[in-house]
Design a protein around this motif. Structure first.
Motif, short mmCIF file in Angstrom:
data_model
loop_
_atom_site.label_atom_id
_atom_site.label_comp_id
_atom_site.label_asym_id
_atom_site.label_seq_id
_atom_site.Cartn_x
_atom_site.Cartn_y
_atom_site.Cartn_z
N VAL A 63 5.22 17.15 3.14
CA VAL A 63 5.90 18.11 2.26
C VAL A 63 6.98 18.85 3.06
O VAL A 63 8.11 19.02 2.57
CB VAL A 63 4.91 19.10 1.62
CG1 VAL A 63 5.65 20.18 0.83
CG2 VAL A 63 3.92 18.37 0.73
N CYS A 64 6.66 19.25 4.27
CA CYS A 64 7.63 19.96 5.11
C CYS A 64 8.83 19.08 5.42
O CYS A 64 9.98 19.55 5.39
CB CYS A 64 6.97 20.45 6.40
SG CYS A 64 5.77 21.77 6.14
N ALA A 65 8.59 17.80 5.70
CA ALA A 65 9.69 16.87 5.97
C ALA A 65 10.58 16.71 4.74
O ALA A 65 11.81 16.69 4.84
CB ALA A 65 9.14 15.53 6.42
N ALA A 68 12.63 19.83 4.25
CA ALA A 68 13.73 19.90 5.23
C ALA A 68 14.94 19.10 4.74
O ALA A 68 16.09 19.51 4.96
CB ALA A 68 13.27 19.39 6.59
N GLN A 69 14.68 18.00 4.05
CA GLN A 69 15.79 17.22 3.48
C GLN A 69 16.55 18.03 2.43
O GLN A 69 17.73 17.80 2.20
CB GLN A 69 15.28 15.92 2.89
CG GLN A 69 14.79 14.95 3.93
CD GLN A 69 14.29 13.65 3.32
OE1 GLN A 69 14.50 13.36 2.14
NE2 GLN A 69 13.61 12.85 4.13
N GLY A 70 15.85 18.97 1.80
CA GLY A 70 16.48 19.85 0.82
C GLY A 70 17.04 21.13 1.42
O GLY A 70 17.53 22.00 0.70
N GLY A 71 16.93 21.26 2.75
CA GLY A 71 17.50 22.43 3.42
C GLY A 71 16.54 23.58 3.63
O GLY A 71 16.95 24.68 4.01
N ALA A 98 14.09 28.81 -2.32
CA ALA A 98 13.04 28.21 -1.48
C ALA A 98 11.88 27.70 -2.33
O ALA A 98 11.38 26.60 -2.11
CB ALA A 98 12.54 29.24 -0.46
N ALA A 99 11.46 28.48 -3.31
CA ALA A 99 10.36 28.06 -4.18
C ALA A 99 10.74 26.81 -4.97
O ALA A 99 9.92 25.90 -5.13
CB ALA A 99 9.96 29.20 -5.11
N SER A 100 11.97 26.76 -5.43
CA SER A 100 12.44 25.60 -6.18
C SER A 100 12.47 24.35 -5.30
O SER A 100 12.01 23.27 -5.71
CB SER A 100 13.83 25.89 -6.75
OG SER A 100 14.33 24.77 -7.42
N ILE A 101 12.99 24.49 -4.09
CA ILE A 101 13.04 23.35 -3.15
C ILE A 101 11.62 22.90 -2.81
O ILE A 101 11.32 21.71 -2.77
CB ILE A 101 13.83 23.71 -1.88
CG1 ILE A 101 15.31 23.93 -2.22
CG2 ILE A 101 13.66 22.63 -0.81
CD1 ILE A 101 16.13 24.52 -1.09
N PHE A 102 10.73 23.87 -2.58
CA PHE A 102 9.34 23.53 -2.26
C PHE A 102 8.68 22.77 -3.40
O PHE A 102 8.00 21.77 -3.17
CB PHE A 102 8.54 24.81 -1.94
CG PHE A 102 7.06 24.56 -1.85
CD1 PHE A 102 6.52 23.88 -0.77
CD2 PHE A 102 6.22 24.97 -2.86
CE1 PHE A 102 5.16 23.63 -0.69
CE2 PHE A 102 4.86 24.73 -2.79
CZ PHE A 102 4.31 24.06 -1.71
N ASP A 108 7.95 15.26 -4.81
CA ASP A 108 8.49 14.04 -4.19
C ASP A 108 7.54 13.47 -3.14
O ASP A 108 7.32 12.25 -3.08
CB ASP A 108 9.86 14.31 -3.58
CG ASP A 108 10.93 14.59 -4.62
OD1 ASP A 108 10.69 14.38 -5.83
OD2 ASP A 108 12.02 15.06 -4.22
N ALA A 109 7.00 14.34 -2.28
CA ALA A 109 6.09 13.87 -1.23
C ALA A 109 4.82 13.30 -1.84
O ALA A 109 4.30 12.27 -1.38
CB ALA A 109 5.77 15.00 -0.26
N SER A 110 4.32 13.93 -2.89
CA SER A 110 3.11 13.43 -3.54
C SER A 110 3.36 12.09 -4.22
O SER A 110 2.54 11.17 -4.13
CB SER A 110 2.61 14.46 -4.55
OG SER A 110 1.39 14.03 -5.11
#
Length: 120
Positions: A63-65, A68-71, A98-102, A108-110
């Motif tokens: 998820v962190c990776a 990071a692609q989203g800034g 930040a909440a939206s990107i998260f 996406d990661a899931s």
């Protein structure tokens, strides 16, 4: 002493409280959505952890990776907790972003983890 005076003058602690509440509320709203991969939000102030649910099928590092692609820079805190540690002077708009990107990174990661685990 000069640093403490500046922190007081700039109302940094008030911002920390307000932005921490905002971030917690946004993360809890994500967690409450049907089909959410977020199980729990914990922590205090601006230091919050978002625990991934079993349905996420991905790790906090993944998820962190993706974030990071989203800034957005996040920190994995073990295999299933994503840690938020924004600067004390973060703005309301930056927390919302930040909440939206998260949320998108988690989805996406899931999805990528589920696809990778699917039989060929």
């Amino acid at each position: 002493m000069a640093v403490l005076r500046e922190l007081d003058r700039a109302n940094v602690l008030a911002n920390v409280r307000a932005r921490g509440e905002q971030l917690r509320d946004l993360l809890e709203a994500i967690s409450a959505k049907p089909g959410s991969h977020l199980a729990q939000v914990r922590g205090w102030g601006l230091i919050l952890g978002a625990q991934l649910g079993e349905s996420a099928r991905c790790t906090a590092a993944q998820v962190c990776a993706q974030a990071a692609q989203g800034g957005l820079l996040l920190v994995p805190a073990g295999p299933n907790v994503v840690r938020f540690v924004p600067p004390l002077i973060v703005t309301e708009a930056e927390v919302a972003q930040a909440a939206s990107i998260f949320e998108q990174a988690l989805a996406d990661a899931s999805a990528a983890a589920a696809k990778a685990a699917a039989p060929a």
